[in-house]
Enzyme design. Structure first.
Site, PDB file in Angstrom:
ATOM      1  N   ASP A  84       0.562  -1.245   0.030  1.00 35.49           N
ATOM      2  CA  ASP A  84       0.178  -0.080  -0.073  1.00 35.49           C
ATOM      3  C   ASP A  84       0.626   0.891  -0.398  1.00 35.49           C
ATOM      4  O   ASP A  84       2.000   1.057   0.737  1.00 35.49           O
ATOM      5  CB  ASP A  84      -0.840  -0.029   1.457  1.00 35.49           C
ATOM      6  N   GLU A 106      -8.435   0.190   4.684  1.00 37.51           N
ATOM      7  CA  GLU A 106      -6.280   0.230   4.447  1.00 37.51           C
ATOM      8  C   GLU A 106      -6.050  -0.512   5.823  1.00 37.51           C
ATOM      9  O   GLU A 106      -4.643  -1.843   6.454  1.00 37.51           O
ATOM     10  CB  GLU A 106      -5.715   1.065   3.798  1.00 37.51           C
TER      11      GLU A 106
HETATM   12  C1  5RP Z   1      -5.451   6.244   0.344  1.00 39.34           C
HETATM   13  C2  5RP Z   1      -3.522   6.255   0.907  1.00 39.34           C
HETATM   14  C3  5RP Z   1      -3.169   5.926   0.058  1.00 39.34           C
HETATM   15  O1  5RP Z   1      -2.246   5.191   0.094  1.00 39.34           O
HETATM   16  C4  5RP Z   1      -2.440   6.640   0.453  1.00 39.34           C
HETATM   17  O2  5RP Z   1      -3.430   8.910  -0.056  1.00 39.34           O
HETATM   18  C5  5RP Z   1      -1.021   7.532  -0.625  1.00 39.34           C
HETATM   19  O3  5RP Z   1      -1.433   8.362  -2.177  1.00 39.34           O
HETATM   20  P1  5RP Z   1      -0.598   8.188  -3.359  1.00 39.34           P
HETATM   21  O4  5RP Z   1      -0.272   7.124  -3.460  1.00 39.34           O
HETATM   22  O5  5RP Z   1      -1.937   8.515  -4.103  1.00 39.34           O
HETATM   23  O6  5RP Z   1       0.418  10.116  -2.634  1.00 39.34           O
HETATM   24  O7  5RP Z   1      -4.024   6.642   1.671  1.00 39.34           O
HETATM   25  O8  5RP Z   1      -5.871   6.126   1.343  1.00 39.34           O
END
Ligand code: 5RP
Length: 224
Positions: A84, A106
């Site tokens: 993630d 998540e």
């Molecule tokens: C979504 C999240 C994402 O992992 C976080 O916002 C990072 O996003 P990005 O990779 O677009 O910068 O927690 O809820």
């Protein structure tokens, strides 16, 4: 491709090396996690057999478009590895997540995972969490109550809006983005937030990430 996108892709390519045949894999949400889905899509096409659990409806759609098999989280008793993104991370692997509004799923997926790999470009690394306002998922009925509790904790909460209406999560809840300034003691703040009724999840992920892989320039740096 610009530098940040290159770093995200490099981190994703490194992270998918952890995925093995017949595993149950958690799929993150966001522009960094997207690269994982692209890589896994190629690996599935080449014969990798995995079952995946998406952390958002958007991720489920994207994974399906790459023919990645999905499984209901309630059909499994563990997840082998989840990959993630994050909005901020420290070298101690403390995170702020939820910029995309998927923090509740998540966090559940991370909690069920034996390995939680976070991937990020170099701009996400911070000495102290809190420049990125902390996403907090709130049951609509509890909005005012939660806002009052956040104020009591010296947080300035702002209801997230989309197209002039409150942003709704996949669970049909609201997101309050809370500014606590730079957070001196994230575990202590997380503990206090955990006590607030009607607050279903906050974006402080403490003790959940097992590894952070950061793309930097044309290589990666790993925080274990
Ligand atoms: C979504 C999240 C994402 O992992 C976080 O916002 C990072 O996003 P990005 O990779 O677009 O910068 O927690 O809820």
């Amino acid at each position: 491709m610009d530098q940040k996108e290159l770093e995200k892709e490099l981190a994703a390519k490194e992270a998918v090396k952890a995925v093995k045949q017949n595993q149950i894999v958690g799929l993150g949400t966001g522009s960094t996690a997207k690269y994982v889905i692209i890589e896994l899509g190629k690996m599935v096409k080449d014969g990798l057999k995995i079952q995946c659990i998406p952390t958002s409806n958007k991720t489920a759609e994207l994974a399906t478009s790459y023919n990645i098999p999905l499984v209901d989280i309630n059909m499994v008793d563990h997840i082998d590895v989840t990959i993630d993104g994050a909005d901020e991370f420290t070298k101690e692997k403390m995170l702020i997540k939820g910029g995309g509004g998927a923090l509740l799923r998540e966090k559940i997926v991370a909690s069920l995972s034996r390995e939680e790999i976070i991937i990020a470009d170099a701009s996400k690394k911070v000495d102290k969490l809190g420049k990125f306002t902390l996403p907090i998922e709130v049951i609509p009925f509890a909005l005012n109550y939660v806002q009052l509790q956040l104020t009591a904790l010296q947080g300035k909460g702002k209801l997230r809006q989309l197209d002039g209406k409150p942003f709704l999560t996949d669970q049909q809840n609201y997101i309050v983005d809370a500014d606590f300034g730079l957070i001196d003691n994230p575990p202590a703040l997380a503990e206090k937030l955990n006590q607030i009724e009607g607050l279903v999840a906050h974006g402080l992920f403490i003790g959940l990430a097992t590894r952070v892989i950061m793309g930097i320039g044309d290589s990666v740096q790993v925080f274990n």
